[in-house]
Motif scaffolding. Structure first.
Motif, PDB file in Angstrom:
ATOM      1  N   MET A   1       0.956  -1.095   0.075  1.00 33.75           N
ATOM      2  CA  MET A   1       0.109  -0.245   0.034  1.00 33.75           C
ATOM      3  C   MET A   1       0.870   1.434  -0.051  1.00 33.75           C
ATOM      4  N   SER A   2       0.880   2.020  -0.978  1.00 29.53           N
ATOM      5  CA  SER A   2       1.561   3.522  -1.056  1.00 29.53           C
ATOM      6  C   SER A   2       0.872   4.518  -0.564  1.00 29.53           C
ATOM      7  N   LEU A   3       1.586   5.487   0.070  1.00 31.34           N
ATOM      8  CA  LEU A   3       0.893   6.477   0.598  1.00 31.34           C
ATOM      9  C   LEU A   3       0.734   7.606  -0.273  1.00 31.34           C
ATOM     10  N   PRO A   4      -0.535   8.198  -0.301  1.00 29.55           N
ATOM     11  CA  PRO A   4      -0.751   9.330  -1.298  1.00 29.55           C
ATOM     12  C   PRO A   4       0.454  10.209  -1.606  1.00 29.55           C
ATOM     13  N   ASP A   5       0.487  10.671  -2.754  1.00 25.65           N
ATOM     14  CA  ASP A   5       1.362  11.540  -3.162  1.00 25.65           C
ATOM     15  C   ASP A   5       1.391  13.038  -2.455  1.00 25.65           C
ATOM     16  N   GLY A   6       2.425  13.642  -1.972  1.00 28.22           N
ATOM     17  CA  GLY A   6       2.362  14.840  -1.529  1.00 28.22           C
ATOM     18  C   GLY A   6       2.026  14.851   0.119  1.00 28.22           C
ATOM     19  N   ILE A   7       2.136  13.795   0.842  1.00 24.81           N
ATOM     20  CA  ILE A   7       1.806  13.795   2.091  1.00 24.81           C
ATOM     21  C   ILE A   7       3.182  14.557   2.902  1.00 24.81           C
ATOM     22  N   GLU A   8       3.073  15.308   3.873  1.00 25.84           N
ATOM     23  CA  GLU A   8       4.381  15.962   4.543  1.00 25.84           C
ATOM     24  C   GLU A   8       3.948  15.756   6.122  1.00 25.84           C
ATOM     25  N   PHE A   9       4.932  15.429   6.871  1.00 26.03           N
ATOM     26  CA  PHE A   9       4.605  15.285   8.102  1.00 26.03           C
ATOM     27  C   PHE A   9       5.235  16.572   9.018  1.00 26.03           C
ATOM     28  N   ARG A  10       4.615  17.013  10.117  1.00 28.08           N
ATOM     29  CA  ARG A  10       5.132  18.268  10.957  1.00 28.08           C
ATOM     30  C   ARG A  10       5.226  17.669  12.288  1.00 28.08           C
ATOM     31  N   HIS A  11       6.338  17.655  12.957  1.00 29.38           N
ATOM     32  CA  HIS A  11       6.575  17.448  14.343  1.00 29.38           C
ATOM     33  C   HIS A  11       6.214  18.729  15.219  1.00 29.38           C
ATOM     34  N   LEU A  12       5.590  18.348  16.085  1.00 29.66           N
ATOM     35  CA  LEU A  12       4.983  19.183  17.202  1.00 29.66           C
ATOM     36  C   LEU A  12       5.336  19.047  18.530  1.00 29.66           C
ATOM     37  N   ASP A  13       5.589  19.956  19.373  1.00 31.14           N
ATOM     38  CA  ASP A  13       5.682  19.826  20.952  1.00 31.14           C
ATOM     39  C   ASP A  13       4.243  20.437  21.394  1.00 31.14           C
TER      40      ASP A  13
ATOM     41  N   SER B   1     -11.506  10.871   7.325  1.00 31.52           N
ATOM     42  CA  SER B   1     -12.031   9.806   6.484  1.00 31.52           C
ATOM     43  C   SER B   1     -11.799   9.424   4.925  1.00 31.52           C
ATOM     44  N   GLU B   2     -11.505  10.567   4.244  1.00 35.12           N
ATOM     45  CA  GLU B   2     -11.364  10.646   2.709  1.00 35.12           C
ATOM     46  C   GLU B   2      -9.848  10.073   2.491  1.00 35.12           C
ATOM     47  N   TYR B   3      -9.114   9.743   3.762  1.00 34.86           N
ATOM     48  CA  TYR B   3      -7.765   9.420   3.491  1.00 34.86           C
ATOM     49  C   TYR B   3      -7.563   8.006   4.261  1.00 34.86           C
ATOM     50  N   THR B   4      -8.461   7.262   4.593  1.00 32.90           N
ATOM     51  CA  THR B   4      -8.361   6.106   5.247  1.00 32.90           C
ATOM     52  C   THR B   4      -8.048   5.085   4.371  1.00 32.90           C
ATOM     53  N   GLY B   5      -7.384   4.096   4.710  1.00 32.55           N
ATOM     54  CA  GLY B   5      -7.239   2.783   3.779  1.00 32.55           C
ATOM     55  C   GLY B   5      -5.930   3.158   2.724  1.00 32.55           C
ATOM     56  N   ARG B   6      -5.198   3.869   3.086  1.00 36.58           N
ATOM     57  CA  ARG B   6      -4.240   4.324   2.052  1.00 36.58           C
ATOM     58  C   ARG B   6      -2.866   4.532   2.819  1.00 36.58           C
ATOM     59  N   GLY B   7      -2.700   3.755   3.824  1.00 38.68           N
ATOM     60  CA  GLY B   7      -1.522   3.656   4.447  1.00 38.68           C
ATOM     61  C   GLY B   7      -1.112   4.706   5.427  1.00 38.68           C
TER      62      GLY B   7
END
Length: 194
Positions: free
Chosen positions: A1-13, A124-130
């Motif tokens: 299962m590949s992650l959708p294109d353009g996903i970016e993660f931000r780490h927060l305290d 919900s629109e991103y579930t099932g995509r890893g």
């Protein structure tokens, strides 16, 4: 299962997460649609945000960490947790399985051993995509603790199946002190040395 294109993660305290309180609530509302609709008081947005405020409160003295996932400038998921401090309430109502042979040694925290993974949610629109797994790995991969723990409702088969496939094991049950809280299964996962 590949992650959708353009996903970016931000780490927060904690302070950064608290500054995004409306975003946190929005992700919850877009992720827990069925739970909110059930009318269970524990799953109400107000009860959820009360717990978020408590978990991210710097006065608790624990290290809070959060990861938010964004796609095309929109938030689409989040995960967070904190390091369990000595005398953490996390283990207060813990009832271990027989696999836990030394209850005291298992639950005695030193402020650096265990990370409590509290939430993983995907809109919900991103579930099932890893994305849930990617959020899980992004947050836990950044942690210096030796192990992680989480709570899961025993009848949440989808989450349970995912956690087991990601290396989590059940060690007992617990009923948190929050109003209307259900009894949860307690899972544990060793973290790789950092």
């Amino acid at each position: 299962m590949s992650l959708p294109d353009g996903i970016e993660f931000r780490h927060l305290d904690a302070a950064q997460a608290r500054a995004l309180r409306p975003v946190v609530e929005g992700i919850y509302r877009r992720s827990y649609v069925d739970a909110i609709a059930s009318g269970d008081p524990f799953d109400s947005p107000e009860a959820f945000m009360h717990r978020f405020d408590s978990y991210s409160d710097p006065a608790r003295g624990s290290v809070f960490a959060m990861v938010i996932a964004e796609a095309d400038g929109h938030t689409v998921g989040q995960t967070w947790g904190w390091t369990l401090s000595p005398n953490a309430a996390w283990w207060k109502n813990f009832q271990p399985d027989k696999t836990v042979t030394d209850h005291r040694a298992f639950t005695e925290e030193d402020g650096v051993r265990t990370f409590a993974l509290s939430e993983i949610m995907v809109c919900s629109e991103y579930t099932g995509r890893g994305l849930a797994r990617a959020l899980h790995d992004e947050l836990l991969g950044s942690r210096p603790e030796r192990r992680a723990t989480l709570l899961v409702e025993p009848d949440n088969e989808r989450a349970y199946r995912a956690y087991r496939s990601w290396g989590w094991s059940r060690v007992g049950v617990s009923k948190p002190g929050w109003p209307d809280a259900p009894t949860f299964d307690v899972l544990i996962h060793d973290l790789p040395p950092g």
